[in-house]
Scaffold this active site. Structure first.
Site, PDB file in Angstrom:
ATOM      1  N   CYS A   1      66.945  86.533 101.034  1.00 46.60           N
ATOM      2  CA  CYS A   1      67.666  86.789  99.782  1.00 46.60           C
ATOM      3  C   CYS A   1      69.126  86.342  99.850  1.00 46.60           C
ATOM      4  O   CYS A   1      69.764  86.133  98.823  1.00 46.60           O
ATOM      5  CB  CYS A   1      67.593  88.265  99.417  1.00 46.60           C
ATOM      6  SG  CYS A   1      65.905  88.813  99.128  1.00 46.60           S
TER       7      CYS A   1
ATOM      8  N   ASN B   1      63.616  90.658  91.404  1.00 45.24           N
ATOM      9  CA  ASN B   1      64.257  90.104  92.601  1.00 45.24           C
ATOM     10  C   ASN B   1      63.610  88.754  92.910  1.00 45.24           C
ATOM     11  O   ASN B   1      62.458  88.697  93.330  1.00 45.24           O
ATOM     12  CB  ASN B   1      64.083  91.084  93.760  1.00 45.24           C
ATOM     13  CG  ASN B   1      64.769  90.626  95.035  1.00 45.24           C
ATOM     14  OD1 ASN B   1      65.145  89.456  95.159  1.00 45.24           O
ATOM     15  ND2 ASN B   1      64.920  91.531  95.980  1.00 45.24           N
TER      16      ASN B   1
ATOM     17  N   HIS C   1      73.437  89.068  94.088  1.00 44.58           N
ATOM     18  CA  HIS C   1      71.988  88.991  94.251  1.00 44.58           C
ATOM     19  C   HIS C   1      71.379  90.109  93.405  1.00 44.58           C
ATOM     20  O   HIS C   1      71.863  91.231  93.403  1.00 44.58           O
ATOM     21  CB  HIS C   1      71.622  89.168  95.727  1.00 44.58           C
ATOM     22  CG  HIS C   1      70.156  89.313  95.962  1.00 44.58           C
ATOM     23  ND1 HIS C   1      69.225  88.477  95.375  1.00 44.58           N
ATOM     24  CD2 HIS C   1      69.448  90.207  96.710  1.00 44.58           C
ATOM     25  CE1 HIS C   1      68.019  88.845  95.768  1.00 44.58           C
ATOM     26  NE2 HIS C   1      68.122  89.889  96.562  1.00 44.58           N
TER      27      HIS C   1
HETATM   28  O1  UT7 Z   1      66.440  91.539  98.125  1.00 39.59           O
HETATM   29  C1  UT7 Z   1      66.326  91.949  99.431  1.00 39.59           C
HETATM   30  C2  UT7 Z   1      66.885  93.261  99.638  1.00 39.59           C
HETATM   31  N1  UT7 Z   1      66.025  94.283  99.091  1.00 39.59           N
HETATM   32  C3  UT7 Z   1      66.560  95.268  98.425  1.00 39.59           C
HETATM   33  O2  UT7 Z   1      67.728  95.240  98.174  1.00 39.59           O
HETATM   34  C4  UT7 Z   1      65.699  96.448  98.055  1.00 39.59           C
HETATM   35  C5  UT7 Z   1      66.385  97.713  98.485  1.00 39.59           C
HETATM   36  N2  UT7 Z   1      65.688  98.922  98.125  1.00 39.59           N
HETATM   37  C6  UT7 Z   1      65.489  99.342  96.854  1.00 39.59           C
HETATM   38  O3  UT7 Z   1      65.831  98.668  95.918  1.00 39.59           O
HETATM   39  C7  UT7 Z   1      64.897 100.717  96.637  1.00 39.59           C
HETATM   40  O4  UT7 Z   1      64.872 101.416  97.865  1.00 39.59           O
HETATM   41  C8  UT7 Z   1      63.454 100.687  96.037  1.00 39.59           C
HETATM   42  C9  UT7 Z   1      63.528 100.245  94.569  1.00 39.59           C
HETATM   43  C10 UT7 Z   1      62.605  99.743  96.842  1.00 39.59           C
HETATM   44  C11 UT7 Z   1      62.864 102.093  96.071  1.00 39.59           C
HETATM   45  O5  UT7 Z   1      63.695 103.028  95.436  1.00 39.59           O
HETATM   46  P1  UT7 Z   1      63.984 104.447  96.123  1.00 39.59           P
HETATM   47  O6  UT7 Z   1      64.787 105.221  95.181  1.00 39.59           O
HETATM   48  O7  UT7 Z   1      64.548 104.154  97.476  1.00 39.59           O
HETATM   49  O8  UT7 Z   1      62.523 105.083  96.193  1.00 39.59           O
HETATM   50  P2  UT7 Z   1      61.694 105.558  97.465  1.00 39.59           P
HETATM   51  O9  UT7 Z   1      61.220 104.392  98.224  1.00 39.59           O
HETATM   52  O10 UT7 Z   1      62.466 106.601  98.179  1.00 39.59           O
HETATM   53  O11 UT7 Z   1      60.470 106.256  96.760  1.00 39.59           O
HETATM   54  C12 UT7 Z   1      60.652 107.432  95.955  1.00 39.59           C
HETATM   55  C13 UT7 Z   1      59.290 107.876  95.469  1.00 39.59           C
HETATM   56  C14 UT7 Z   1      58.250 108.023  96.564  1.00 39.59           C
HETATM   57  O12 UT7 Z   1      57.469 109.165  96.254  1.00 39.59           O
HETATM   58  P3  UT7 Z   1      57.719 110.565  97.028  1.00 39.59           P
HETATM   59  O13 UT7 Z   1      57.518 110.253  98.475  1.00 39.59           O
HETATM   60  O14 UT7 Z   1      59.122 110.938  96.670  1.00 39.59           O
HETATM   61  O15 UT7 Z   1      56.671 111.428  96.410  1.00 39.59           O
HETATM   62  C15 UT7 Z   1      57.411 106.773  96.428  1.00 39.59           C
HETATM   63  O16 UT7 Z   1      56.081 106.983  96.856  1.00 39.59           O
HETATM   64  O17 UT7 Z   1      58.760 106.904  94.542  1.00 39.59           O
HETATM   65  C16 UT7 Z   1      57.430 106.548  94.941  1.00 39.59           C
HETATM   66  N3  UT7 Z   1      57.223 105.156  94.580  1.00 39.59           N
HETATM   67  C17 UT7 Z   1      56.756 104.780  93.379  1.00 39.59           C
HETATM   68  N4  UT7 Z   1      56.340 105.471  92.313  1.00 39.59           N
HETATM   69  C18 UT7 Z   1      55.929 104.790  91.239  1.00 39.59           C
HETATM   70  C19 UT7 Z   1      57.492 104.051  95.320  1.00 39.59           C
HETATM   71  N5  UT7 Z   1      57.187 102.964  94.605  1.00 39.59           N
HETATM   72  C20 UT7 Z   1      56.742 103.381  93.411  1.00 39.59           C
HETATM   73  C21 UT7 Z   1      56.271 102.719  92.255  1.00 39.59           C
HETATM   74  N6  UT7 Z   1      55.889 103.448  91.194  1.00 39.59           N
HETATM   75  N7  UT7 Z   1      56.245 101.365  92.159  1.00 39.59           N
END
Ligand code: UT7
Length: 323
Positions: free
Chosen positions: A114, A280, A250
């Site tokens: 990225c 992304n 980005h």
């Molecule tokens: O470009 C390269 C660099 N990459 C990035 O910059 C990405 C960096 N990371 C992010 O943007 C974020 O961490 C994400 C968007 C990937 C995730 O957001 P988050 O607020 O960190 O969510 P999380 O991974 O902590 O997940 C929260 C909850 C979980 O459920 P529990 O364990 O709290 O019950 C996940 O299972 O959301 C759940 N979850 C979803 N629910 C519905 C994860 N993905 C999804 C989904 N739909 N697609």
């Protein structure tokens, strides 16, 4: 007299197929509300079958050349930032060179995931400043939809496909930050973090592999490192946040973008945001945002821009340029 790499053309290409969050809901256990609130993404484009990274890159390159009023043989070098080259080799850049009918110069890929576009811009600047090339086509193009594990909702809802391109030309400047062109850059990587974001295939497995990400961990590094690198580039150019007209980040997650500019003490109305429309697109996201930002009338000649990105490696960096 200082040689500067000045942007003289910009263009982009997006595949025709637009996939809304509502469509994603039909094949992944997710909701439009989760995707919007956690990432800011509303839709993304997916490449059609046979629509390769090099084809998307060639479309963007033609648009940038037309914007610059140049022909392919006016270019000395093509640098293509991508992690989704059509084949393991040759480089997608040489495929673009062939596709454009370019009979001279040289072409190669840069792979910093990225962060690829800031690495490619910095490389192009070095070629121009050292006198090895007068005009360089710098492209970011990706087909990340082909790397998705459609059973992993934590990643597959986030990415999209597309391409953007700039034409850079050597022009003489005064050596001050009032010059047009690339004024400073700042690059980093730290391979200790390789397991936070990677593709589990390649020549070691004989398969293409799928993208794996520890999103929360990457998020934590992102805000911190992006603000640091952006401020470091500005400092190298003898500038501060107060001088910035546009942050062109980005486009991974609106919350990362908001957190980064807050750390830089800049308001969101100084940020070009396209994540809602593109998702992304890895190395393509910054040139796409530059092209869209210009088309929207946001980015104007003379504006001071900061681009910043982080991705797998981890690799991250920033470039300060005057448009
Ligand atoms: O470009 C390269 C660099 N990459 C990035 O910059 C990405 C960096 N990371 C992010 O943007 C974020 O961490 C994400 C968007 C990937 C995730 O957001 P988050 O607020 O960190 O969510 P999380 O991974 O902590 O997940 C929260 C909850 C979980 O459920 P529990 O364990 O709290 O019950 C996940 O299972 O959301 C759940 N979850 C979803 N629910 C519905 C994860 N993905 C999804 C989904 N739909 N697609």
């Amino acid at each position: 007299m200082t040689m500067r790499a000045v942007v003289i053309g910009v263009g982009h290409y997006l595949p025709a197929r637009v996939v809304s969050n509502a469509e994603i809901e039909t094949f992944v256990d997710t909701t439009d509300a989760w995707i919007r609130t956690r990432s800011g993404i509303e839709r993304r484009h997916f490449a059609a079958e046979g629509e390769t990274t090099s084809l998307m890159a060639s479309h963007a390159a033609r648009a940038a050349l037309a914007d610059a009023g140049l022909l392919p043989d006016d270019i000395d070098a093509i640098i293509l930032a991508t992690s989704t080259a059509d084949l393991t080799f040759p480089s997608a850049a040489t495929m673009v060179q062939g596709e454009l009918g370019m009979t001279r110069g040289f072409a190669f890929d840069v792979q910093a995931v990225c962060a690829g576009f800031v690495f490619a811009l910095t490389t192009a600047n070095a070629l121009i400043v050292s006198g090895q090339a007068r005009r360089v086509l710098v492209i970011g193009a990706e087909a990340f939809s082909r790397l998705m594990d459609w059973t992993d909702r934590a990643t597959c809802v986030l990415f999209g496909d597309g391409a953007g391109a700039l034409v850079l030309e050597a022009q003489t400047g005064t050596g001050t930050s009032a010059d047009r062109g690339i004024l400073a850059s700042d690059l980093h990587s730290d391979g200790r973090f390789r397991d936070l974001l990677y593709v589990d295939g390649g020549t070691s497995t004989g398969s293409t592999g799928k993208l794996r990400m520890l999103g929360k961990e990457v998020f934590r590094h992102a805000v911190e490192k992006l603000a640091q690198t952006a401020l470091a580039s500005l400092d190298k150019a003898g500038l501060t946040s107060a001088d910035v007209d546009w942050i062109v980040p980005h486009q991974a997650n609106i919350r990362i973008i908001e957190g980064t500019v807050k750390k830089m003490q800049l308001p969101m109305d100084h940020v070009v945001v396209t994540v809602q429309d593109h998702g992304n697109t890895s190395a393509a996201s910054i040139p796409l945002a530059l092209s869209v930002g210009k088309a929207r009338g946001q980015i104007k000649p003379g504006d001071l821009l900061v681009t910043e990105a982080i991705g797998g490696g981890l690799a991250w960096g920033s470039v300060v340029l005057r448009w």
